[in-house]
Scaffold this active site. Structure first.
Site, PDB file in Angstrom:
ATOM      1  N   GLU A 124     -14.785  -5.996   8.568  1.00  0.00           N
ATOM      2  CA  GLU A 124     -15.344  -5.971   7.204  1.00  0.00           C
ATOM      3  C   GLU A 124     -14.369  -6.660   6.269  1.00  0.00           C
ATOM      4  O   GLU A 124     -13.163  -6.586   6.496  1.00  0.00           O
ATOM      5  CB  GLU A 124     -15.447  -4.524   6.686  1.00  0.00           C
ATOM      6  CG  GLU A 124     -16.222  -3.584   7.533  1.00  0.00           C
ATOM      7  CD  GLU A 124     -16.174  -2.143   6.983  1.00  0.00           C
ATOM      8  OE1 GLU A 124     -15.522  -1.911   5.944  1.00  0.00           O
ATOM      9  OE2 GLU A 124     -16.782  -1.280   7.617  1.00  0.00           O
ATOM     10  N   LYS A 126     -11.854  -7.020   3.269  1.00  0.00           N
ATOM     11  CA  LYS A 126     -11.053  -6.050   2.522  1.00  0.00           C
ATOM     12  C   LYS A 126     -11.169  -6.427   1.050  1.00  0.00           C
ATOM     13  O   LYS A 126     -10.641  -7.458   0.621  1.00  0.00           O
ATOM     14  CB  LYS A 126      -9.600  -6.082   2.991  1.00  0.00           C
ATOM     15  CG  LYS A 126      -8.761  -5.013   2.318  1.00  0.00           C
ATOM     16  CD  LYS A 126      -7.417  -4.883   3.009  1.00  0.00           C
ATOM     17  CE  LYS A 126      -6.664  -3.656   2.535  1.00  0.00           C
ATOM     18  NZ  LYS A 126      -6.286  -3.716   1.129  1.00  0.00           N
ATOM     19  N   ASP A 128     -10.545  -6.452  -2.829  1.00  0.00           N
ATOM     20  CA  ASP A 128      -9.343  -6.203  -3.630  1.00  0.00           C
ATOM     21  C   ASP A 128      -9.739  -5.574  -4.965  1.00  0.00           C
ATOM     22  O   ASP A 128      -9.893  -6.253  -5.969  1.00  0.00           O
ATOM     23  CB  ASP A 128      -8.595  -7.523  -3.842  1.00  0.00           C
ATOM     24  CG  ASP A 128      -7.175  -7.282  -4.310  1.00  0.00           C
ATOM     25  OD1 ASP A 128      -6.749  -6.112  -4.328  1.00  0.00           O
ATOM     26  OD2 ASP A 128      -6.501  -8.257  -4.664  1.00  0.00           O
ATOM     27  N   GLU A 184     -15.130   0.527  -2.788  1.00  0.00           N
ATOM     28  CA  GLU A 184     -14.260  -0.196  -3.701  1.00  0.00           C
ATOM     29  C   GLU A 184     -14.995  -0.565  -4.982  1.00  0.00           C
ATOM     30  O   GLU A 184     -16.110  -1.099  -4.932  1.00  0.00           O
ATOM     31  CB  GLU A 184     -13.785  -1.475  -2.985  1.00  0.00           C
ATOM     32  CG  GLU A 184     -12.489  -2.009  -3.497  1.00  0.00           C
ATOM     33  CD  GLU A 184     -11.266  -1.297  -2.902  1.00  0.00           C
ATOM     34  OE1 GLU A 184     -11.439  -0.273  -2.186  1.00  0.00           O
ATOM     35  OE2 GLU A 184     -10.154  -1.763  -3.166  1.00  0.00           O
ATOM     36  N   TYR A 236     -17.960   1.628   1.840  1.00  0.00           N
ATOM     37  CA  TYR A 236     -17.503   1.305   3.191  1.00  0.00           C
ATOM     38  C   TYR A 236     -16.957   2.500   3.968  1.00  0.00           C
ATOM     39  O   TYR A 236     -16.512   2.352   5.102  1.00  0.00           O
ATOM     40  CB  TYR A 236     -16.455   0.191   3.171  1.00  0.00           C
ATOM     41  CG  TYR A 236     -15.271   0.434   2.251  1.00  0.00           C
ATOM     42  CD1 TYR A 236     -14.397   1.494   2.461  1.00  0.00           C
ATOM     43  CD2 TYR A 236     -15.041  -0.399   1.162  1.00  0.00           C
ATOM     44  CE1 TYR A 236     -13.336   1.726   1.623  1.00  0.00           C
ATOM     45  CE2 TYR A 236     -13.969  -0.184   0.312  1.00  0.00           C
ATOM     46  CZ  TYR A 236     -13.123   0.884   0.550  1.00  0.00           C
ATOM     47  OH  TYR A 236     -12.073   1.108  -0.296  1.00  0.00           O
ATOM     48  N   LYS A 324      -4.357  -9.116   6.884  1.00  0.00           N
ATOM     49  CA  LYS A 324      -4.275  -9.720   5.551  1.00  0.00           C
ATOM     50  C   LYS A 324      -4.320 -11.248   5.623  1.00  0.00           C
ATOM     51  O   LYS A 324      -3.875 -11.847   6.601  1.00  0.00           O
ATOM     52  CB  LYS A 324      -2.962  -9.299   4.863  1.00  0.00           C
ATOM     53  CG  LYS A 324      -2.784  -7.798   4.698  1.00  0.00           C
ATOM     54  CD  LYS A 324      -3.750  -7.183   3.709  1.00  0.00           C
ATOM     55  CE  LYS A 324      -3.346  -7.379   2.275  1.00  0.00           C
ATOM     56  NZ  LYS A 324      -2.354  -6.443   1.798  1.00  0.00           N
ATOM     57  N   CYS A 418      29.959  -1.689  -9.306  1.00  0.00           N
ATOM     58  CA  CYS A 418      28.655  -1.351  -9.869  1.00  0.00           C
ATOM     59  C   CYS A 418      28.573  -1.898 -11.295  1.00  0.00           C
ATOM     60  O   CYS A 418      29.464  -1.614 -12.103  1.00  0.00           O
ATOM     61  CB  CYS A 418      28.483   0.161  -9.863  1.00  0.00           C
ATOM     62  SG  CYS A 418      27.057   0.724 -10.799  1.00  0.00           S
ATOM     63  N   CYS A 421      28.398   1.510 -13.773  1.00  0.00           N
ATOM     64  CA  CYS A 421      29.478   2.483 -13.978  1.00  0.00           C
ATOM     65  C   CYS A 421      30.848   1.928 -13.598  1.00  0.00           C
ATOM     66  O   CYS A 421      31.868   2.575 -13.832  1.00  0.00           O
ATOM     67  CB  CYS A 421      29.195   3.770 -13.218  1.00  0.00           C
ATOM     68  SG  CYS A 421      29.421   3.622 -11.441  1.00  0.00           S
ATOM     69  N   CYS A 441      26.798   1.569  -4.854  1.00  0.00           N
ATOM     70  CA  CYS A 441      27.752   2.070  -5.825  1.00  0.00           C
ATOM     71  C   CYS A 441      28.275   3.405  -5.307  1.00  0.00           C
ATOM     72  O   CYS A 441      27.497   4.260  -4.873  1.00  0.00           O
ATOM     73  CB  CYS A 441      27.030   2.263  -7.156  1.00  0.00           C
ATOM     74  SG  CYS A 441      27.883   3.347  -8.280  1.00  0.00           S
ATOM     75  N   CYS A 447      27.559   7.961 -11.828  1.00  0.00           N
ATOM     76  CA  CYS A 447      26.896   6.694 -12.176  1.00  0.00           C
ATOM     77  C   CYS A 447      25.615   6.985 -12.956  1.00  0.00           C
ATOM     78  O   CYS A 447      24.695   7.612 -12.451  1.00  0.00           O
ATOM     79  CB  CYS A 447      26.574   5.884 -10.921  1.00  0.00           C
ATOM     80  SG  CYS A 447      25.718   4.350 -11.324  1.00  0.00           S
TER      81      CYS A 447
HETATM   82  S1  IVH Z   1     -11.364   1.739   4.831  1.00  0.00           S
HETATM   83  C1  IVH Z   1      -8.582   5.219   6.130  1.00  0.00           C
HETATM   84  N1  IVH Z   1     -12.549  -0.521   4.275  1.00  0.00           N
HETATM   85  O1  IVH Z   1      -7.919  -0.842   1.277  1.00  0.00           O
HETATM   86  C2  IVH Z   1      -9.021   3.929   5.617  1.00  0.00           C
HETATM   87  N2  IVH Z   1     -10.708   0.136   2.915  1.00  0.00           N
HETATM   88  O2  IVH Z   1      -5.159   0.135   2.382  1.00  0.00           O
HETATM   89  C3  IVH Z   1     -10.057   4.010   4.584  1.00  0.00           C
HETATM   90  N3  IVH Z   1     -10.222  -1.402   1.087  1.00  0.00           N
HETATM   91  O3  IVH Z   1      -7.447   2.279  -0.212  1.00  0.00           O
HETATM   92  C4  IVH Z   1     -10.311   2.743   3.901  1.00  0.00           C
HETATM   93  N4  IVH Z   1     -11.826  -2.840   1.518  1.00  0.00           N
HETATM   94  O4  IVH Z   1      -8.949   0.612  -1.395  1.00  0.00           O
HETATM   95  C5  IVH Z   1     -11.550   0.327   3.938  1.00  0.00           C
HETATM   96  N5  IVH Z   1     -13.723  -2.473   3.885  1.00  0.00           N
HETATM   97  C6  IVH Z   1     -12.755  -1.627   3.554  1.00  0.00           C
HETATM   98  C7  IVH Z   1     -11.905  -1.867   2.455  1.00  0.00           C
HETATM   99  C8  IVH Z   1     -10.876  -0.953   2.173  1.00  0.00           C
HETATM  100  C9  IVH Z   1     -10.830  -2.538   0.703  1.00  0.00           C
HETATM  101  C10 IVH Z   1      -9.033  -0.809   0.424  1.00  0.00           C
HETATM  102  C11 IVH Z   1      -9.166   0.619  -0.006  1.00  0.00           C
HETATM  103  C12 IVH Z   1      -8.056   1.359   0.652  1.00  0.00           C
HETATM  104  C13 IVH Z   1      -7.124   0.272   1.027  1.00  0.00           C
HETATM  105  C14 IVH Z   1      -6.399   0.672   2.297  1.00  0.00           C
END
Ligand code: IVH
Length: 698
Positions: A124, A126, A128, A184, A236, A324, A418, A421, A441, A447
C-alpha cells in the site's frame, strides 16, 4: 553580535527602532521554529533577543502596544483538546530503504511463523499525513482521535466531522457494533498551495509542507477554521473492533470501501518479493502525479491471523514494514558549526547552512553527527556541501564538494571543552578499549546545559507531559533561578504565592496562563510509573526500557531498592539481569544513576512532591503473568520466537537459563541440560500442548 547599548543611555527613538527591528527578527525566528522546524539560532541566542525586547518594553512602556510579541504566546494551540486513551495502541512501522532489506523482512516473517514459503503481502502507499483513529458505534461516528504518543491522543472529533469524505454513518450491512477505523488525514498539493496563497495574502506564515498544513488544520480549536482548510482521509487499518468482518488486510480494505470509507486504489496483494518490489516501483513512478504526498510503500502480511501471531516488537509491527522512497538531496554552503550540549552531556555538532529547499522544505541546519564524521568527511567552514533529507529524519551532510572549497579553509577542530560550562569534554573508552564516538562534557551536575536539557526531557510529551512548560519557558525559569531541579517545578506555585514578584504580573503572562500552568503541574503529581522512570532521563532508559522496569517492579520504591542494592549485591543484580529485553548497558546505567548521591538527594526532593502510580503487570489475569518461564527443546506448533512473544504478551518473563527463580519449564523433544536442571531443582516441567492448554489456547 554587536553589544547592545545599556538601557539608561538609549533615546526613546533609538529604543523604538531597536524594538521594531528585534520584533521582526524574533517573528522570523518563531516562523522558522514553529513552521519549518528549522531554527537558525540557538535557543540561548533566541532568548537573548527576547530578553532584550522585553527589557526595552519595561524601560519604555509605550512600546508595549497590543500587537507586541510579549502579548503573544509562541507555541501553537495544543493543550486544549481532551485526551483520548487508545484501547488498542497506535503503534508504528519499521523502515527499510534497500531492496535487500525487503527480502530480509520477508525472510524474518516466514521464519518467525515457521512457514515453508512466504505468506501473501499487501503493498500500500505510505501516505504522508497524520494518523487518526475514528470510532464508529453502531455505524455512527462517535469519536476521532489523533495518534499522540500512540497510547494517548487528542480528541479531534469536531474537526474530523468537517471532512466531507469521512462518513458520519457507515453504509451497508454487517457493520460491527464497535469499529475503530484508522487511517491517514492528509492535504492535497492543490489545497496546500491555495492555503499558502491565502496565508501569504493575509501576511501570515507560510507552511513548510502539506503534512504541516494538515496538522495545523486538524489541531485548530475552532472547527470552522478546519473546514476552510480541506482535508482528506484514507482508511488502512483498525483498532478496537467487536467482530472482525474479514480475515485479511485486503478483505478489511474492501469492507471499508463498502462502508463508504475512502481507501487508496494503489493497493495490491503480492505473492512474491518480486511482485512486492514491482508494486513499489509502480507506485514510485506515479508519485509525482498523485496530487498528494506519499513517502514510501507499506508491506503488510495479508492474513490477519498471521498478523496477530507476529505481533509487535517494542513499538513497531513485526508483520509490516515501510519501504521508504530515496531521500531528496541538494547542495548549499556550510556557514558555521555550532556545538550543542545534550541532556547526557553529548556534544553534538550542527551545521548552519545557507537556507536551501530540499523535498519542499527549507533547510538551514543539518546534523554532523560527531567529531569523527566531520574528520572523515573533512568538513570545513565555508565548504559547499551536499545534504539529504528523508522524511522526518533530521537533514544530514553527505559530502563536501572539494572543487568548491574556498582557499584557506582550515580543517575543523572539535572543541575539547564544553562550550557551556567549560568543563573538559572527553571521549569514554569501554571495557574493550574502544573509544566512544561521542565526546561528552564531564561537568555532569554542574553543567547548566545538561540541567536545562534534563528539565526539558522531564516535562516533555512522552515523559511527564507538563502542558505550558515548553522548552522556552523552562529555559527562562532556569535562567532566572526559579526552576533548577525537577522538584522545583512542583513547588513553583507555593513559592509564587509567597513571592512579592508574582508570575502573573509579568510581561507575557497573565492570571489565566499562570493558573493554567499551575493546574497542569498539579495534574502531574501522580504520573504513571513508566513515564516517571522515563522522565528521570537515565542514560539508555528510553520509553521501552522504562516500561520494562515499571512492569517488572510495579512500584518506584521496589525499583529503587533493588537498583541501589545491585551496586554491591549479586542477587539484586541478577534480578535486573533477568528482566526481559533489558541489556547490560542499560542495567549499568540504572545502577550508576541510583548510586550517585546527588541523584539520591534530587529523587528524595522529587518524591516529596510527586507520587508515581504503581504499574499493573501486562496481563495480571493470565495464569502465567509474573512467572519466569524457560523454553527448551524443539517445538512443534510454533517457532521459538513466537512462543516467547506469546508468553511475554501474557505477562510472563522469559529466561534463557534455569535457576532458582524459574517458575516453569516448557520442554519439547530433545531437551537436555536445562530439563535436567529443572528436575533437580524441583521446577514444574510441561510440554507444548500443556502450555497451550494452560494459557487457554489449546
Ligand atoms: S499501517 C502498526 N498503513 O505510517 C502499523 N500506516 O510509521 C499501523 N502510514 O503512524 C500503520 N500510510 O501514520 C499504515 N498504508 C499505511 C500507511 C501508514 C501511512 C503512517 C501512519 C503510521 C506511520 C507508521
Amino acid at each position: 553580535m554587536k553589544k547592545p547599548k545599556p538601557l539608561p543611555e538609549l533615546k526613546a527613538s533609538e529604543a523604538k527602532a531597536e524594538h521594531a527591528r528585534l520584533g521582526r527578527e524574533i517573528a522570523e525566528h518563531d516562523r522558522r521554529y514553529y513552521q519549518d522546524d528549522a531554527p537558525v539560532v540557538s535557543d540561548a541566542e533566541y532568548d537573548r533577543l527576547r530578553r532584550r525586547y522585553e527589557e526595552l518594553e519595561r524601560a519604555f512602556p509605550d512600546l508595549a502596544t497590543p500587537d507586541s510579541l510579549t502579548r503573544k504566546v509562541g507555541a501553537k494551540p495544543s493543550d486544549k483538546f481532551k485526551k483520548v486513551r487508545h484501547k488498542v495502541p497506535m503503534l508504528s512501522l519499521g523502515n527499510v530503504f534497500a531492496e535487500e532489506e525487503v527480502g530480509e523482512f520477508v525472510a524474518r516473517v516466514t521464519r518467525f511463523l515457521g512457514l515453508a514459503k512466504p505468506p501473501d503481502f499487501i503493498a500500500e502507499p505510505k501516505i504522508d499525513g497524520l494518523s487518526c483513529s475514528l470510532r464508529y458505534e453502531r455505524g455512527a461516528l462517535v469519536q476521532a482521535a489523533t495518534r499522540g504518543d500512540g497510547y494517548e491522543g487528542e480528541d479531534v472529533t469536531a474537526n474530523i466531522r468537517t471532512i466531507g469524505e469521512v462518513p458520519q454513518k457507515l453504509k451497508g450491512g454487517g457493520i460491527p457494533d464497535v469499529m475503530e477505523v484508522r487511517g491517514e488525514v492528509y492535504m492535497t498539493h492543490a489545497d496546500f498551495a491555495a492555503l499558502n496563497e491565502r496565508q501569504r495574502a493575509a501576511g501570515k506564515p507560510i507552511l513548510a509542507n502539506p503534512r504541516n498544513g494538515a496538522a495545523g488544520a486538524l489541531r485548530q480549536l475552532d472547527p470552522k477554521i478546519t473546514a476552510e482548510r480541506p482535508l482528506h482521509f484514507f482508511a488502512y487499518s483498525w483498532g478496537e473492533v467487536s467482530a472482525l468482518p474479514a480475515k485479511t488486510q485486503s478483505g478489511m480494505l474492501d469492507f471499508f470501501r463498502r462502508c463508504g470509507l475512502p481507501t487508496n486504489k494503489l493497493t495490491k496483494v503480492c505473492h512474491s518479493i518480486e511482485e512486492m518490489l514491482a508494486q513499489y516501483r509502480a507506485i514510485e513512478a506515479q508519485r509525482s502525479s498523485l496530487g498528494y504526498d506519499i513517502d514510501g510503500v507499506v508491506y503488510k502480511v495479508d492474513r490477519i491471523d498471521l498478523q496477530e501471531r507476529l505481533g509487535f516488537v517494542s513499538r513497531s509491527a513485526r508483520w509490516a514494514v515501510a519501504h521508504k522512497f530515496p531521500a531528496e538531496r541538494a547542495t548549499t554552503v556550510l556557514r558555521g558549526i555550532e556545538i550543542q550540549v545534550g541532556r547526557t552531556g553529548a556534544l553534538t555538532p550542527v551545521a548552519r547552512l545557507d537556507p536551501v529547499t530540499v523535498g519542499g522544505v527549507v533547510v538551514s541546519n543539518a546534523t554532523l553527527h560527531n567529531e569523527d564524521e566531520i574528520a572523515r568527511k573533512d568538513i570545513r567552514i565555508g565548504d559547499t556541501v551536499r545534504i539529504q533529507r528523508a522524511g522526518d529524519v533530521i537533514p544530514q551532510v553527505l559530502e563536501v564538494l572539494q572543487d568548491k572549497r574556498p582557499r584557506g579553509a582550515k580543517p575543523y577542530e572539535f572543541p575539547h571543552v564544553c562550550p557551556v560550562c567549560g568543563s573538559a569534554a572527553l571521549r569514554e573508552t569501554d571495557e574493550k578499549g574502544n573509544e566512544d564516538v561521542v565526546r561528552r562534557c564531564t561537568g555532569g551536575l554542574i553543567c547548566e546545559a545538561q540541567a536545562v536539557e534534563r528539565l526539558k526531557h522531564f516535562c516533555s510529551r512522552n515523559a511527564l507531559d507538563i502542558e505550558g512548560l515548553g522548552d522556552k519557558q523552562i529555559e527562562m525559569f532556569f535562567a532566572e533561578g526559579l526552576v533548577r531541579t525537577a522538584a522545583d517545578i512542583f513547588t513553583l506555585a507555593k513559592r509564587d504565592a509567597k513571592s512579592p514578584q508574582k508570575l502573573a504580573e509579568r510581561e507575557g503572562y497573565g492570571d489565566t496562563s499562570v493558573r493554567n500552568l499551575f493546574a497542569s503541574i498539579e495534574a502531574r503529581r501522580h504520573p504513571p510509573l513508566n513515564r516517571f522512570i522515563y522522565a528521570l532521563g537515565i542514560r539508555h532508559i528510553g520509553e521501552t526500557n522504562a516500561r520494562r522496569l515499571a512492569r517488572h517492579f510495579g512500584t518506584f520504591e521496589a525499583l529503587r531498592k533493588t537498583a541501589i542494592k545491585a551496586a554491591t549485591d549479586f542477587e539484586a543484580r541478577a534480578e535486573l539481569d533477568a528482566i526481559n529485553g533489558l541489556g547490560p548497558t542499560a542495567i549499568k546505567a540504572v545502577v550508576e544513576f541510583f548510586a550517585e548521591p546527588h541523584n539520591e538527594q534530587a529523587l528524595d526532593a522529587l518524591l516529596a512532591e510527586v507520587t508515581p502510580q504503581p504499574m499493573e503487570a501486562v496481563e495480571t489475569t493470565s495464569p502465567v503473568a509474573g512467572k519466569t518461564i524457560v523454553f527448551t527443546g524443539s517445538l512443534e506448533r510454533m517457532t521459538r520466537d513466537e512462543i516467547k512473544a506469546q508468553a511475554e504478551r501474557l505477562g510472563a518473563k522469559v529466561a534463557g537459563s534455569v535457576s532458582g527463580k524459574t517458575d516453569l519449564v516448557v520442554a519439547g523433544p530433545g531437551a537436555g541440560t536445562k530439563l535436567n536442571k529443572a528436575r533437580d531443582l524441583g521446577i514444574e516441567v510441561i510440554d507444548e500442548d500443556a502450555w497451550l492448554k494452560r494459557i487457554g489456547a489449546g
